[in-house]
Structures are given as C-alpha cells and as structure tokens.
Design a protein around this motif. Structure first.
Motif, short mmCIF file in Angstrom:
data_model
loop_
_atom_site.label_atom_id
_atom_site.label_comp_id
_atom_site.label_asym_id
_atom_site.label_seq_id
_atom_site.Cartn_x
_atom_site.Cartn_y
_atom_site.Cartn_z
N GLU A 114 40.27 39.92 28.74
CA GLU A 114 39.39 40.62 29.69
C GLU A 114 38.31 39.69 30.24
N SER A 115 37.70 38.91 29.37
CA SER A 115 36.67 37.96 29.82
C SER A 115 37.28 36.85 30.66
N TRP A 116 38.46 36.37 30.26
CA TRP A 116 39.09 35.28 31.01
C TRP A 116 39.44 35.73 32.43
N LYS A 117 39.94 36.95 32.58
CA LYS A 117 40.32 37.46 33.90
C LYS A 117 39.16 37.40 34.89
N GLU A 118 37.93 37.54 34.40
CA GLU A 118 36.76 37.47 35.28
C GLU A 118 36.57 36.07 35.87
N ARG A 119 37.20 35.06 35.28
CA ARG A 119 37.06 33.67 35.73
C ARG A 119 38.19 33.22 36.66
N ILE A 120 39.23 34.03 36.80
CA ILE A 120 40.43 33.59 37.50
C ILE A 120 40.16 33.15 38.94
N HIS A 121 39.21 33.79 39.60
CA HIS A 121 38.93 33.43 41.00
C HIS A 121 38.40 32.00 41.14
N ILE A 122 37.78 31.46 40.11
CA ILE A 122 37.28 30.08 40.18
C ILE A 122 38.37 29.09 39.79
N LEU A 123 39.38 29.54 39.09
CA LEU A 123 40.39 28.64 38.53
C LEU A 123 41.66 28.52 39.36
N ALA A 124 42.00 29.55 40.08
CA ALA A 124 43.33 29.67 40.69
C ALA A 124 43.72 28.49 41.58
N ASP A 125 42.82 27.94 42.35
CA ASP A 125 43.18 26.91 43.33
C ASP A 125 43.51 25.55 42.72
N ASN A 126 42.88 25.19 41.61
CA ASN A 126 43.08 23.83 41.10
C ASN A 126 43.82 23.78 39.76
N ARG A 127 44.51 24.84 39.41
CA ARG A 127 45.30 24.85 38.17
C ARG A 127 46.77 25.03 38.52
N PRO A 128 47.57 23.96 38.42
CA PRO A 128 48.97 24.04 38.83
C PRO A 128 49.75 25.15 38.12
N LEU A 129 49.45 25.41 36.87
CA LEU A 129 50.21 26.41 36.13
C LEU A 129 49.90 27.84 36.55
N LEU A 130 48.86 28.04 37.36
CA LEU A 130 48.54 29.37 37.85
C LEU A 130 49.19 29.64 39.22
N GLN A 131 49.63 28.59 39.87
CA GLN A 131 50.17 28.72 41.22
C GLN A 131 51.42 29.59 41.23
N GLY A 132 51.42 30.59 42.10
CA GLY A 132 52.59 31.44 42.30
C GLY A 132 52.90 32.39 41.16
N ARG A 133 51.96 32.56 40.23
CA ARG A 133 52.19 33.47 39.10
C ARG A 133 51.43 34.77 39.31
N SER A 134 52.04 35.86 38.88
CA SER A 134 51.36 37.15 38.93
C SER A 134 50.37 37.23 37.76
N LEU A 135 49.47 38.18 37.83
CA LEU A 135 48.50 38.38 36.75
C LEU A 135 49.23 38.68 35.44
N GLU A 136 50.32 39.42 35.51
CA GLU A 136 51.10 39.74 34.30
C GLU A 136 51.71 38.47 33.69
#
Length: 186
Positions: A114-136
């Motif tokens: 829950e706490s980590w999800k609050e940070r996702i907006h700052i992380l999404a652009d520069n983390r290759p492993l987040l690219q193209g992945r759904s929240l699930e």
C-alpha cells in the motif's frame, strides 16, 4: 570469497529491498551518519556504460546489466566500511545473496504494498521493469521479491519514516547494538 578478518563494526552494510523503497536515499544519509563511504551499484553501472539504466537494458540487455551488477557487488562487498545500495533485482542472483550474507550486514528496507503504490508515479518512467506492466503484474513482482529479500541479517520497515528519520534510527541502532528492530506504529 569470505571476509573473515573483519569485525561486525567494520563490515560493509548492503541495503536491499524493492525498487523505490529508499535504498539510495536512506543509504547515503546512513553513510554520512556512520562516517562510511556510500556506493550505489546502479550509479556505478551507469558510469561504466556512460548511459542511464533504461538505455543499458535497451542496448545491451538485462543479462549484461546483471553481469556488471554482480561484478561490482562482489568487489565492493569485500571492502570494509561501505554502505552499498543494490538494485531491487540484484538479490535474485544466488551468488550475490551468498557473497553479501557472508561478507556484509544485509539490511532489508521493507515497505508495504500500500505504501509502495503511493510512490509508483515517481518511479514508472525510469524503471525498466515497470514498463508495460499492469498494477497487478507489479504487485506480483513485489510479492515475489519479498520472499527473496527475507534472506537478510536485519529488516527495517520504512512505511512510516521519512528518509532522514530512517537513517537516524538506523545509525543509532547500529552504533548501540548492531541489532535493528524498528518500533511499530500504533
């Protein structure tokens, strides 16, 4: 290679945890407070390739990135008095786990989903492993890695701490007892 000659106070401290948990931010502050050198493995890899991590993944691939990551972690984990921040996926490699557990104090900076999800907006652009992945998909990755991070010497829950507060608490705990058990919020 094991570093049997170092006392617990001389051993380097390796900060592990999921991406965006604060390993670099807290690690830098902790290094200042404990008068240690700070090493960010991701920054060292970027220096070596002279490009940002997303570009390294794109041009050279994850395998080349992981090989350089392992080489640098092996190098720095055998040196005394460092605070080492490793990428969120570094501890997936068994050899890295074994070397860090044998030579260093492995500190798991933990965070709730829950706490980590609050940070996702700052992380999404520069983390290759987040690219193209759904929240699930990201949650599944998060939960998978929690199991891997459970191999540690000490765990600190960062959910309710600002970086400076976390570093202060950790520095005090390390100076006093070398055992870290953060108080749970009420």
């Amino acid at each position: 290679m094991r570093n049997f000659g170092l006392s617990i106070r001389e051993k380097s401290i390796v900060c592990i945890g999921f991406m965006g948990v604060g390993k670099t931010t807290v690690g830098k502050l902790l290094a200042q407070k404990l008068y240690r050198s700070f090493v960010d493995i991701d920054e060292e890899i970027e220096k070596f390739y002279t490009m940002p991590i997303p570009q390294i993944f794109e041009i050279y691939g994850e395998q080349a990135f992981r090989a350089k990551e392992k080489e640098l972690i092996v190098k720095y984990s055998q040196r005394p008095l460092n605070i080492i921040s490793v990428g969120g996926g570094a501890f997936l490699q068994k050899e890295i786990q074994d070397i860090c557990m044998a030579n260093c104090i492995v500190l798991f900076l933990d965070i709730s989903w829950e706490s980590w999800k609050e940070r996702i907006h700052i992380l999404a652009d520069n983390r290759p492993l987040l690219q193209g992945r759904s929240l699930e998909d990201i949650e599944m990755l998060f939960l998978e890695r929690q199991r891997i991070y459970s191999l540690n010497h000490s765990k600190f829950q960062v959910d309710h701490f600002e970086a400076e507060e976390a570093a202060d608490y950790l520095a005090d705990a390390l100076k006093l007892s070398w055992e870290i058990n953060a108080p749970q919020p009420k």
